[in-house]
Design a protein around this motif. Structure first.
Motif, PDB file in Angstrom:
ATOM      1  N   LEU A  22       0.817  -1.219   0.000  1.00  0.00           N
ATOM      2  CA  LEU A  22       0.000   0.000   0.000  1.00  0.00           C
ATOM      3  C   LEU A  22       0.848   1.264   0.000  1.00  0.00           C
ATOM      4  O   LEU A  22       0.498   2.260  -0.652  1.00  0.00           O
ATOM      5  N   GLU A  23       1.961   1.267   0.722  1.00  0.00           N
ATOM      6  CA  GLU A  23       2.814   2.452   0.771  1.00  0.00           C
ATOM      7  C   GLU A  23       3.817   2.490  -0.376  1.00  0.00           C
ATOM      8  O   GLU A  23       4.495   3.495  -0.575  1.00  0.00           O
ATOM      9  N   SER A  24       3.901   1.407  -1.140  1.00  0.00           N
ATOM     10  CA  SER A  24       4.907   1.308  -2.194  1.00  0.00           C
ATOM     11  C   SER A  24       4.426   1.900  -3.504  1.00  0.00           C
ATOM     12  O   SER A  24       5.168   2.609  -4.189  1.00  0.00           O
ATOM     13  N   TRP A  25       3.161   1.606  -3.873  1.00  0.00           N
ATOM     14  CA  TRP A  25       2.662   2.071  -5.170  1.00  0.00           C
ATOM     15  C   TRP A  25       1.145   2.095  -5.203  1.00  0.00           C
ATOM     16  O   TRP A  25       0.462   1.491  -4.387  1.00  0.00           O
ATOM     17  N   THR A  26       0.666   2.831  -6.169  1.00  0.00           N
ATOM     18  CA  THR A  26      -0.742   2.789  -6.543  1.00  0.00           C
ATOM     19  C   THR A  26      -0.821   2.228  -7.954  1.00  0.00           C
ATOM     20  O   THR A  26       0.140   2.311  -8.731  1.00  0.00           O
ATOM     21  N   THR A  27      -1.980   1.642  -8.290  1.00  0.00           N
ATOM     22  CA  THR A  27      -2.151   1.084  -9.624  1.00  0.00           C
ATOM     23  C   THR A  27      -3.356   1.713 -10.308  1.00  0.00           C
ATOM     24  O   THR A  27      -4.277   2.218  -9.660  1.00  0.00           O
ATOM     25  N   ASN A  28      -3.316   1.673 -11.613  1.00  0.00           N
ATOM     26  CA  ASN A  28      -4.385   2.224 -12.432  1.00  0.00           C
ATOM     27  C   ASN A  28      -4.648   1.254 -13.573  1.00  0.00           C
ATOM     28  O   ASN A  28      -3.732   0.597 -14.081  1.00  0.00           O
ATOM     29  N   THR A  29      -5.900   1.151 -13.986  1.00  0.00           N
ATOM     30  CA  THR A  29      -6.252   0.324 -15.130  1.00  0.00           C
ATOM     31  C   THR A  29      -7.367   0.989 -15.909  1.00  0.00           C
ATOM     32  O   THR A  29      -8.192   1.702 -15.340  1.00  0.00           O
ATOM     33  N   THR A  89      -9.479   4.312 -15.080  1.00  0.00           N
ATOM     34  CA  THR A  89      -9.487   5.401 -16.049  1.00  0.00           C
ATOM     35  C   THR A  89     -10.440   5.078 -17.191  1.00  0.00           C
ATOM     36  O   THR A  89     -10.253   4.064 -17.875  1.00  0.00           O
ATOM     37  N   PRO A  90     -11.477   5.903 -17.416  1.00  0.00           N
ATOM     38  CA  PRO A  90     -12.299   5.722 -18.617  1.00  0.00           C
ATOM     39  C   PRO A  90     -11.524   6.247 -19.829  1.00  0.00           C
ATOM     40  O   PRO A  90     -11.163   7.426 -19.867  1.00  0.00           O
ATOM     41  N   LEU A  91     -11.248   5.390 -20.796  1.00  0.00           N
ATOM     42  CA  LEU A  91     -10.344   5.773 -21.887  1.00  0.00           C
ATOM     43  C   LEU A  91     -10.625   4.954 -23.128  1.00  0.00           C
ATOM     44  O   LEU A  91     -10.805   3.735 -23.058  1.00  0.00           O
ATOM     45  N   GLU A 120     -19.040  -0.670 -18.234  1.00  0.00           N
ATOM     46  CA  GLU A 120     -17.944  -0.766 -17.263  1.00  0.00           C
ATOM     47  C   GLU A 120     -18.371  -1.377 -15.938  1.00  0.00           C
ATOM     48  O   GLU A 120     -17.612  -2.121 -15.330  1.00  0.00           O
ATOM     49  N   ARG A 121     -19.570  -1.065 -15.475  1.00  0.00           N
ATOM     50  CA  ARG A 121     -19.966  -1.481 -14.143  1.00  0.00           C
ATOM     51  C   ARG A 121     -21.470  -1.455 -13.996  1.00  0.00           C
ATOM     52  O   ARG A 121     -22.191  -0.837 -14.793  1.00  0.00           O
ATOM     53  N   ILE A 122     -21.946  -2.160 -12.977  1.00  0.00           N
ATOM     54  CA  ILE A 122     -23.333  -2.042 -12.525  1.00  0.00           C
ATOM     55  C   ILE A 122     -23.269  -1.543 -11.092  1.00  0.00           C
ATOM     56  O   ILE A 122     -22.767  -2.242 -10.198  1.00  0.00           O
ATOM     57  N   GLY A 123     -23.739  -0.342 -10.872  1.00  0.00           N
ATOM     58  CA  GLY A 123     -23.578   0.259  -9.556  1.00  0.00           C
ATOM     59  C   GLY A 123     -22.100   0.424  -9.251  1.00  0.00           C
ATOM     60  O   GLY A 123     -21.333   0.961 -10.045  1.00  0.00           O
ATOM     61  N   PHE A 155     -16.808  -4.453 -13.910  1.00  0.00           N
ATOM     62  CA  PHE A 155     -16.749  -5.694 -14.663  1.00  0.00           C
ATOM     63  C   PHE A 155     -15.566  -5.731 -15.632  1.00  0.00           C
ATOM     64  O   PHE A 155     -14.936  -6.745 -15.800  1.00  0.00           O
ATOM     65  N   ARG A 156     -15.268  -4.656 -16.306  1.00  0.00           N
ATOM     66  CA  ARG A 156     -14.122  -4.642 -17.211  1.00  0.00           C
ATOM     67  C   ARG A 156     -13.712  -3.198 -17.467  1.00  0.00           C
ATOM     68  O   ARG A 156     -13.076  -2.579 -16.638  1.00  0.00           O
ATOM     69  N   GLY A 157     -14.044  -2.670 -18.639  1.00  0.00           N
ATOM     70  CA  GLY A 157     -13.711  -1.304 -18.999  1.00  0.00           C
ATOM     71  C   GLY A 157     -14.380  -0.967 -20.311  1.00  0.00           C
ATOM     72  O   GLY A 157     -15.112  -1.777 -20.889  1.00  0.00           O
ATOM     73  N   ILE A 158     -14.128   0.225 -20.815  1.00  0.00           N
ATOM     74  CA  ILE A 158     -14.726   0.621 -22.090  1.00  0.00           C
ATOM     75  C   ILE A 158     -14.096  -0.157 -23.238  1.00  0.00           C
ATOM     76  O   ILE A 158     -14.760  -0.590 -24.174  1.00  0.00           O
ATOM     77  N   GLY A 159     -12.779  -0.373 -23.141  1.00  0.00           N
ATOM     78  CA  GLY A 159     -12.083  -1.073 -24.211  1.00  0.00           C
ATOM     79  C   GLY A 159     -12.255  -0.373 -25.539  1.00  0.00           C
ATOM     80  O   GLY A 159     -12.394   0.850 -25.615  1.00  0.00           O
ATOM     81  N   GLY A 160     -12.281  -1.137 -26.597  1.00  0.00           N
ATOM     82  CA  GLY A 160     -12.394  -0.562 -27.942  1.00  0.00           C
ATOM     83  C   GLY A 160     -13.807  -0.407 -28.431  1.00  0.00           C
ATOM     84  O   GLY A 160     -14.030  -0.105 -29.606  1.00  0.00           O
TER      85      GLY A 160
END
Length: 521
Positions: A125-132, A154-156, A392-395, A399-404
């Motif tokens: 937790l103190e070492s890094w944060t992650t993003n997807t 990230t919505p992208l 991307e999600r329900i509530g 579940f995943r992401g926007i993707g292509g």
């Protein structure tokens, strides 16, 4: 209100177990583009045997610890987007071992299994944060769904990573994705010329790695090699070459529930009615796009320009042959290939029909739209009566992401005689055992419209086809209610009446609504 859904269709387990090279040890590691080719039994080409690559290039191999040691406090690190099947296992373990000495590192883990190997948790937790921007493993999805501060989303639209890099005023964006301090990718063993391939999952691997300050490649043996395209880099371009092992991941193919078998068949045939012989088709993520190959076997001369999902049985059977494509005839355009098992990988190895391109090219709507008669088949989690779609999600449950998806929708709508189809079952089984309508008055809060309503075209369920493009708000609601599950139509109509005035007329006085006085329309 149910904020989750049954996850039996998701990948269940990513337990971090690691296996060695493919058991099919006699299959050559194809490098057909770089050398004289051999011929497989099915007529496809493959390259020469590179099983002794270590005798040529073994002196270039560093340890995973040396590569992970290049990361400093405050660095931006990219696990180059490829596939959950191609996670850099050795590098991930070496990085986790360094967690106690690292601080404020930012790591992009998009479409990767690294979080499932212990990258996220109290010990880091103190070492890094992650993003997807595309989560595909349970620990990461769980952390996002519970708003864990270590993990962010990230919505992208992913092709922007290729097209926006280095652009004016995009310095922060560029540094995060394509000019990171350290980037790590997964590759095949080098051929005799020193070239490695990104196997059957190119995505952003080359773009993110080539432009990073420090470039790391983890070699996995037993991967198929797809010749040509953008699928190559020379080992001289890398700062570190290390060796790792492939993950064992359960097949994403899950038998459908008994209650969904018949609706799936009806929906599949309804979608097939919107596809003509000779069309070029994209297959997106989700249940219905994933099974559409079962309902297109009677079609002729289909083409395929997709992101990663392609029904390989239709390719083997000659249904998808690209012979009528006006663009890149005879080829299948994609940025990765969802191969399930050794049989699929053997079919891909050295097969020149598959044309892998960097995501910034393959997913660019302008590139996609060069296909005439292009049909994008996608899915979503919820659809509002306005035609907005959430993928991307329900509530709170991700579940995943926007993707292509949005990129291929735009490409389809820009294509000459193109179509965009969203194929969904009319209802879903929630984690609480109750059935919920896929078509809703509004998204389950907090909702997110991944696809705006003005891009909605055809929505297909087991009850028919709703044609939305060019329709008014009231017309859209009526179309969507007509393909909703009968058990939910009355409630949807009541909500539409309140929101849109369906079923009533409002008297006007001097051009303004007088009151709530209404008469039946």
């Amino acid at each position: 209100m149910d904020n989750g859904a049954d996850l039996s269709g998701q990948w269940r387990v990513l337990n971090g177990s690691v296996t060695g090279p493919s058991a099919d040890a006699d299959r050559p590691i194809g490098v057909a583009a770089m050398s004289s080719a051999c011929i497989n039994d099915d007529g496809t080409t493959r390259g020469e045997d590179m099983s002794d690559w270590k005798s040529m290039w073994g002196g270039r191999i560093s340890s995973p610890e040396q590569a992970a040691g290049a990361i400093k406090n405050g660095d931006t690190v990219v696990f180059a987007m490829s596939s959950v099947f191609m996670t850099p296992t050795a590098f991930t373990k070496a990085l986790i071992a360094r967690a106690p000495e690292l601080r404020n590192v930012q790591i992009d883990t998009t479409f990767n299994s690294a979080p499932a190997l212990g990258m996220i948790g109290p010990h880091t937790l103190e070492s890094w944060t992650t993003n997807t921007f595309f989560a595909m493993n349970p620990p990461e999805i769980g952390a996002l769904s519970t708003h864990d501060p270590q993990v962010d989303f990230t919505p992208l639209n992913p092709h922007f990573i290729g097209t926006m890099q280095g652009a004016p005023f995009r310095e922060e964006f560029t540094r995060r994705y394509t000019q990171a301090d350290v980037a790590i990718c997964v590759v095949t063993p080098p051929n005799q010329h020193g070239y490695v391939s990104f196997a059957h999952h190119l995505w952003h691997q080359r773009t993110s790695t080539r432009n990073a300050k420090i470039k790391v490649a983890e070699i996995h043996e037993g991967l198929p090699v797809i010749p040509g395209g953008d699928n190559w880099m020379h080992i001289d371009e890398f700062d570190f070459l290390i060796q790792g092992e492939r993950l064992t991941i359960p097949s994403p193919i899950v038998a459908p529930k008994e209650q969904t078998v018949e609706p799936t068949e009806l929906c599949g045939y309804n979608v097939a009615d919107l596809i003509n012989d000779g069309d070029t088709v994209m297959f997106g993520a989700g249940h219905m796009p994933g099974v559409m190959g079962n309902y297109l076997a009677h079609k002729q001369d289909l083409g395929c320009h997709t992101e990663v999902v392609v029904p390989l049985p239709l390719v083997r059977g000659g249904v998808i042959n690209g012979s009528r494509r006006n663009f890149n005839r005879g080829k299948i355009n994609l940025t990765g290939v969802a191969a399930i098992g050794e049989e699929d990988e053997a079919f891909l190895d050295g097969n020149p029909m598959f044309d892998l391109r960097d995501m910034g090219v393959n997913n660019d709507p302008k590139f996609i739209a060069q296909n005439d008669n292009f049909v994008a088949i996608n899915s979503c989690l919820e659809i509002t009566m306005w035609g907005e779609m959430g993928v991307e999600r329900i509530g709170n449950r991700y579940f995943r992401g926007i993707g292509g998806q949005v990129e291929f929708i735009l490409g389809a709508l820009m294509s000459h005689h193109g179509r965009s189809i969203h194929a969904v079952l009319s209802r879903r089984l929630g984690s609480d055992g109750n059935w919920y309508s896929t078509i809703v008055p509004e998204f389950t809060k907090p909702g997110a419209a991944s696809v705006p309503r003005h891009l909605a075209d055809f929505v297909v369920t087991e009850y028919g086809v709703a044609s939305l493009m060019g329709k008014t708000e009231r017309e859209r609601a009526k179309e969507l209610i007509s393909v909703a599950h009968p058990d939910h139509r009355a409630d949807l109509k009541a909500e539409a009446d309140k929101a849109l005035g369906i079923g009533r007329s409002i008297f006007l006085i001097d051009g303004w609504p007088a009151s709530s006085s209404t008469v039946d329309a």
